[in-house]
Design an enzyme around this catalytic site. Sequence first.
Site, mmCIF file in Angstrom:
data_model
loop_
_atom_site.group_PDB
_atom_site.id
_atom_site.type_symbol
_atom_site.label_atom_id
_atom_site.label_comp_id
_atom_site.label_asym_id
_atom_site.label_seq_id
_atom_site.Cartn_x
_atom_site.Cartn_y
_atom_site.Cartn_z
ATOM 1 N N ASN A 62 0.831 -1.216 0.000
ATOM 2 C CA ASN A 62 0.000 0.000 0.000
ATOM 3 C C ASN A 62 0.860 1.259 0.000
ATOM 4 O OD1 ASN A 62 -3.011 -0.509 0.089
ATOM 5 N ND2 ASN A 62 -2.275 -1.995 1.604
ATOM 6 N N LYS B 184 4.768 2.821 25.787
ATOM 7 C CA LYS B 184 4.073 3.215 24.559
ATOM 8 C C LYS B 184 4.190 4.725 24.359
ATOM 9 C CE LYS B 184 -0.444 2.951 22.385
ATOM 10 N NZ LYS B 184 -1.372 1.983 21.874
ATOM 11 N N LEU C 38 -1.351 -0.045 17.696
ATOM 12 C CA LEU C 38 -2.492 0.850 17.919
ATOM 13 C C LEU C 38 -1.972 2.183 18.431
ATOM 14 C CD1 LEU C 38 -5.241 -1.296 19.670
ATOM 15 C CD2 LEU C 38 -5.274 -0.305 17.365
ATOM 16 N N LEU C 39 -2.499 3.273 17.892
ATOM 17 C CA LEU C 39 -2.057 4.605 18.321
ATOM 18 C C LEU C 39 -2.998 5.143 19.391
ATOM 19 C CD1 LEU C 39 -1.186 5.970 14.781
ATOM 20 C CD2 LEU C 39 0.430 5.338 16.581
ATOM 21 N N HIS D 111 -7.962 -0.977 5.820
ATOM 22 C CA HIS D 111 -8.238 -2.252 6.490
ATOM 23 C C HIS D 111 -8.871 -3.210 5.481
ATOM 24 C CE1 HIS D 111 -9.090 -4.942 9.809
ATOM 25 N NE2 HIS D 111 -10.302 -5.104 9.303
ATOM 26 N N GLU E 252 -7.271 -2.541 -2.618
ATOM 27 C CA GLU E 252 -6.653 -1.606 -1.661
ATOM 28 C C GLU E 252 -5.754 -0.617 -2.386
ATOM 29 O OE1 GLU E 252 -4.907 -3.241 1.935
ATOM 30 O OE2 GLU E 252 -6.098 -5.052 1.762
HETATM 31 C C1 GRF Z 1 -3.158 -4.706 4.070
HETATM 32 O O1 GRF Z 1 -4.050 -5.757 3.821
HETATM 33 C C2 GRF Z 1 -3.819 -3.615 4.878
HETATM 34 O O2 GRF Z 1 -5.178 -3.461 4.590
HETATM 35 C C3 GRF Z 1 -3.650 -4.123 6.286
HETATM 36 O O3 GRF Z 1 -2.380 -4.707 6.303
HETATM 37 C C4 GRF Z 1 -2.022 -5.126 4.985
HETATM 38 C C5 GRF Z 1 -0.739 -4.424 4.667
HETATM 39 O O4 GRF Z 1 -0.214 -4.835 3.438
HETATM 40 N N1 GRF Z 1 -3.835 -3.058 7.229
HETATM 41 P P1 GRF Z 1 0.999 -4.028 2.811
HETATM 42 O O5 GRF Z 1 2.107 -3.989 3.854
HETATM 43 O O6 GRF Z 1 0.511 -2.671 2.423
HETATM 44 O O7 GRF Z 1 1.418 -4.851 1.608
#
Ligand code: GRF
Length: 221
Positions: A18, A69, A96-97, A113, A178
């Site tokens: 991503n 944290k 988690l933030l 997500h 995504e």
């Molecule tokens: C993705 O499926 C995202 O939705 C989730 O964790 C995964 C991360 O994948 N939060 P990448 O590291 O972006 O390949």
Amino acid sequence: MSGQRARLGVLVSGSGSNLQALLDASGQEGFPAEVACVVSNVPTAFALERARKAGVPAVVVDHKAYASKADFEKALLEALRAAGVEWVCLAGFMRLLSADFLAHYTGRVLNIHPSLLPAFPGLHAQRQALERGVKVAGCTVHFVDAGTDTGPIIAQAAVPVLPDDDEKSLSARILTEEHRLYPLAVRLAVSGKVTLDGTRTRVDAQATVGELSLRSPGAPR
Ligand code: GRF
């Protein structure tokens, strides 16, 4: 698009596909944001390689190196501030933030997500979807609040769940969406077309016609 581009800080823990989608979008003419820095809490994350290859500053802030944290988040904030970050994008970031951290970037922290929230928050969303036997799965980009995947929803994309899917095949189909959805959501958020409105988001309908709920490829329009 006129004016300066929004400076994104992308937080990662793993592969960073991503992140790659955001880096690729940043390279496109007219995209209103650029990746100013990448921060990983995992020293071995492949995402760091992607950042370096793209010539983007990449730093490790390893949560294991901090006593609390609060100390970890302080270091995170310092890294983001040093890079002049205005918006924070979580991209496979596995911590988690806290509300305290988020208060520094109110309405400017996004997450992606791999489920159609509010279904299947938390870990192993694709496995949860398969276990429940849903026929449509997908992904969601949302503003981040202090809960687990509970913040106001910006955009969603759906994919079919096929009879012989396993976690790997379903995850791959969702991941393809995504990579389309995250740059789209970032573009709309940083340009003020989608804004926070309590537990929901307010949308500039004209600017976003048909974009906030993407259909799976091949679905009838
Ligand atoms: C993705 O499926 C995202 O939705 C989730 O964790 C995964 C991360 O994948 N939060 P990448 O590291 O972006 O390949």
